[in-house]
Design a protein around this motif. Structure first.
Motif, PDB file in Angstrom:
ATOM      1  N   CYS A   1     -66.431 -65.802   2.797  1.00 53.87           N
ATOM      2  CA  CYS A   1     -67.926 -66.191   2.594  1.00 53.87           C
ATOM      3  C   CYS A   1     -68.828 -65.163   3.282  1.00 53.87           C
ATOM      4  N   ARG A   2     -68.335 -64.690   4.291  1.00 55.51           N
ATOM      5  CA  ARG A   2     -69.294 -63.593   4.953  1.00 55.51           C
ATOM      6  C   ARG A   2     -69.808 -62.422   3.753  1.00 55.51           C
ATOM      7  N   GLU A   3     -68.546 -62.089   3.235  1.00 58.71           N
ATOM      8  CA  GLU A   3     -68.821 -60.960   2.199  1.00 58.71           C
ATOM      9  C   GLU A   3     -69.755 -61.229   0.933  1.00 58.71           C
ATOM     10  N   ILE A   4     -69.421 -62.716   0.482  1.00 55.26           N
ATOM     11  CA  ILE A   4     -70.328 -63.267  -0.722  1.00 55.26           C
ATOM     12  C   ILE A   4     -71.762 -63.249  -0.270  1.00 55.26           C
ATOM     13  N   CYS A   5     -71.986 -63.691   0.974  1.00 54.10           N
ATOM     14  CA  CYS A   5     -73.331 -63.992   1.643  1.00 54.10           C
ATOM     15  C   CYS A   5     -73.959 -62.400   1.831  1.00 54.10           C
ATOM     16  N   ARG A   6     -73.083 -61.468   2.062  1.00 51.88           N
ATOM     17  CA  ARG A   6     -73.932 -60.398   2.158  1.00 51.88           C
ATOM     18  C   ARG A   6     -74.089 -59.712   1.156  1.00 51.88           C
ATOM     19  N   VAL A   7     -73.427 -59.946  -0.141  1.00 43.83           N
ATOM     20  CA  VAL A   7     -73.666 -59.251  -1.316  1.00 43.83           C
ATOM     21  C   VAL A   7     -74.764 -59.755  -1.921  1.00 43.83           C
ATOM     22  N   TRP A   8     -75.310 -61.074  -1.631  1.00 42.36           N
ATOM     23  CA  TRP A   8     -76.259 -61.909  -2.315  1.00 42.36           C
ATOM     24  C   TRP A   8     -77.604 -62.181  -1.660  1.00 42.36           C
ATOM     25  N   GLY A   9     -77.321 -62.466  -0.291  1.00 37.52           N
ATOM     26  CA  GLY A   9     -78.173 -62.453   0.570  1.00 37.52           C
ATOM     27  C   GLY A   9     -79.443 -63.661   0.210  1.00 37.52           C
ATOM     28  N   LYS A  10     -80.476 -63.132   0.570  1.00 42.03           N
ATOM     29  CA  LYS A  10     -81.670 -64.160   0.246  1.00 42.03           C
ATOM     30  C   LYS A  10     -81.782 -64.336  -1.276  1.00 42.03           C
ATOM     31  N   LYS A  11     -81.021 -63.739  -1.964  1.00 41.22           N
ATOM     32  CA  LYS A  11     -81.086 -64.171  -3.501  1.00 41.22           C
ATOM     33  C   LYS A  11     -80.486 -65.574  -3.868  1.00 41.22           C
ATOM     34  N   MET A  12     -79.692 -65.929  -2.608  1.00 36.38           N
ATOM     35  CA  MET A  12     -79.028 -67.351  -2.928  1.00 36.38           C
ATOM     36  C   MET A  12     -79.917 -68.440  -2.960  1.00 36.38           C
ATOM     37  N   LYS A  13     -79.976 -69.196  -3.751  1.00 35.34           N
ATOM     38  CA  LYS A  13     -81.095 -70.177  -3.969  1.00 35.34           C
ATOM     39  C   LYS A  13     -80.392 -71.739  -3.459  1.00 35.34           C
ATOM     40  N   THR A  14     -79.157 -71.843  -3.383  1.00 34.53           N
ATOM     41  CA  THR A  14     -78.240 -72.830  -3.050  1.00 34.53           C
ATOM     42  C   THR A  14     -76.794 -72.389  -2.987  1.00 34.53           C
ATOM     43  N   PHE A  15     -76.126 -73.256  -1.899  1.00 34.63           N
ATOM     44  CA  PHE A  15     -74.826 -73.020  -1.794  1.00 34.63           C
ATOM     45  C   PHE A  15     -73.876 -74.112  -1.677  1.00 34.63           C
ATOM     46  N   TYR A  16     -72.812 -74.087  -2.476  1.00 33.70           N
ATOM     47  CA  TYR A  16     -72.032 -75.251  -2.508  1.00 33.70           C
ATOM     48  C   TYR A  16     -70.475 -74.766  -1.916  1.00 33.70           C
ATOM     49  N   SER A  17     -69.909 -75.507  -1.422  1.00 27.37           N
ATOM     50  CA  SER A  17     -68.449 -75.328  -0.934  1.00 27.37           C
ATOM     51  C   SER A  17     -67.638 -76.769  -1.193  1.00 27.37           C
TER      52      SER A  17
END
Length: 381
Positions: free
Chosen positions: A154-170
């Motif tokens: 998850c850290r890697e995904i969040c590093r790649v997309w950063g603040k471009k993420m609107k919403t996150f679901y797990s």
């Protein structure tokens, strides 16, 4: 989402019951310890490609990633379910069926939820849906959610997309719950070393186990901070060589948890003070950081409420017992610590996660899959 689409995906789920259970049994049998999920990740990748997904990749963190409409997207929505299990097995698990239940280590946490998410991707591909205007969708079968995996995937995904993420679901856990607040944790290994010696001829030399026991006693004397539930635990201890040797080395693993940054900082300061006092007393003490999981930070309350309300609405549509929110430690810890509105939702009924007696109700896969579809499909058109 209009009623026609709801009726369509509900019919689709009912028609794909057997396929869903077959896929669950196939993936649940594949061993996938944290940091060693390659076989399961490859199986997921190949399955997605057979469904028509293009550009599926396995990234450096071991995540299986499928991006839909992300090239020109202003924002992206992340959907994630993890591939790893807590067990170290390297040989296939045996799935046992009994009284409507499927038994296997890791079958509910998180293999069932992974299947639910991937079936939603299959539906989107078959229907030819595209992301809503301005959005991209990122579907992830992520690595290293459990234990000392420390949320690596998850850290890697969040590093790649950063603040471009609107919403996150797990998708993780059991039906009826929505995790909307992150429980942060800090984990350490503490090792004490001494000269040691023979238990008789060197009697009186410092014993590493005795010294470590003193530190443990100090840590358990802490007065907990106020403001949020805060916990601590010594998980493992080891040391010494034989009964007639003064222990030269002893170690322990220690963690503390809270959903409040201030409480975590308080516990960190107490821990550091206890360790430093041992150093000042002349003892050889080494501290290794095993993992840091952050909690919520600067999440827009109104946006989080919208995400939470949407999740609860879907859950209440399909869960007879209704739905509740809670705080927990999940992949969502990372985006929540970045201020991204996030929610973790369980899409299966079961029990005894993190044990070898773990089970899920086979029939609940149909209900849970409708929940998964209900979470994903508002973002496509």
């Amino acid at each position: 989402m209009d009623q026609d689409r709801i009726l369509d995906y509900e019919k689709y789920v009912e028609e794909h019951k057997e396929e869903t259970l077959a896929l669950l049994k196939e993936w649940a049998a594949i061993p996938a310890p944290s940091h060693q999920e390659e076989k399961r990740a490859q199986a997921v990748k190949e399955w997605l490609e057979k469904q028509g997904a293009e550009g599926v990749r396995i990234d450096e963190a071991g995540n299986v990633v499928y991006e839909l409409g992300c090239e020109e997207a202003e924002q992206v929505v992340i959907f994630m379910a993890h591939t790893d299990v807590v067990f170290p097995d390297e040989t296939p698990f045996v799935i046992r069926e009994e009284d409507g239940k499927l038994y296997a280590p890791g079958i509910g946490d998180d293999t069932a939820n992974l299947v639910q998410l991937m079936m939603a991707v299959k539906y989107i591909l078959e229907r030819g849906f595209k992301p809503a205007k301005g959005l991209g969708l990122v579907f992830v079968a992520n690595s290293c959610e459990e234990g000392l995996g420390n949320l690596k995937g998850c850290r890697e995904i969040c590093r790649v997309w950063g603040k471009k993420m609107k919403t996150f679901y797990s998708l993780d856990g059991y039906l009826g719950w929505a995790v909307t607040k992150a429980v942060g944790s800090q984990r350490y290994k503490v090792t004490v070393r001494t000269e040691g010696g023979h238990s008789y001829s060197a009697f009186g030399n410092p014993n590493a186990i005795h010294i470590l026991a003193g530190l443990i006693q100090t840590l358990y004397s802490v007065r907990l901070p106020e403001g949020a539930k805060t916990t601590y635990n010594i998980g493992t201890i080891e040391g010494g060589t034989t009964i007639n040797s003064i222990a030269q080395e002893a170690s322990m693993t220690y963690e503390f948890r809270s959903e409040d940054h201030g409480c975590l900082a308080y516990m960190e300061a107490f821990f550091e003070s206890a360790v430093q006092s041992m150093g000042k007393a002349g003892w050889d003490v080494e501290v290794e950081v095993l993992g840091i999981r952050p909690c919520n930070k600067d999440v827009d309350e109104l946006e989080q409420e919208k995400v939470t309300a949407g999740c609860l609405k879907v859950l209440e549509r399909y869960c007879e017992a209704g739905a509740r929110t809670k705080a927990s430690s999940t992949d969502a810890n990372i985006p929540l610590s970045m201020g991204i509105p996030s929610c973790t939702v369980g899409c299966v009924k079961g029990a005894k996660s993190h044990t070898r007696e773990e089970w899920i109700e086979a029939d609940s896969m149909t209900v849970g899959q409708k929940v998964a579809f209900g979470l994903v499909l508002p973002y496509v058109m």
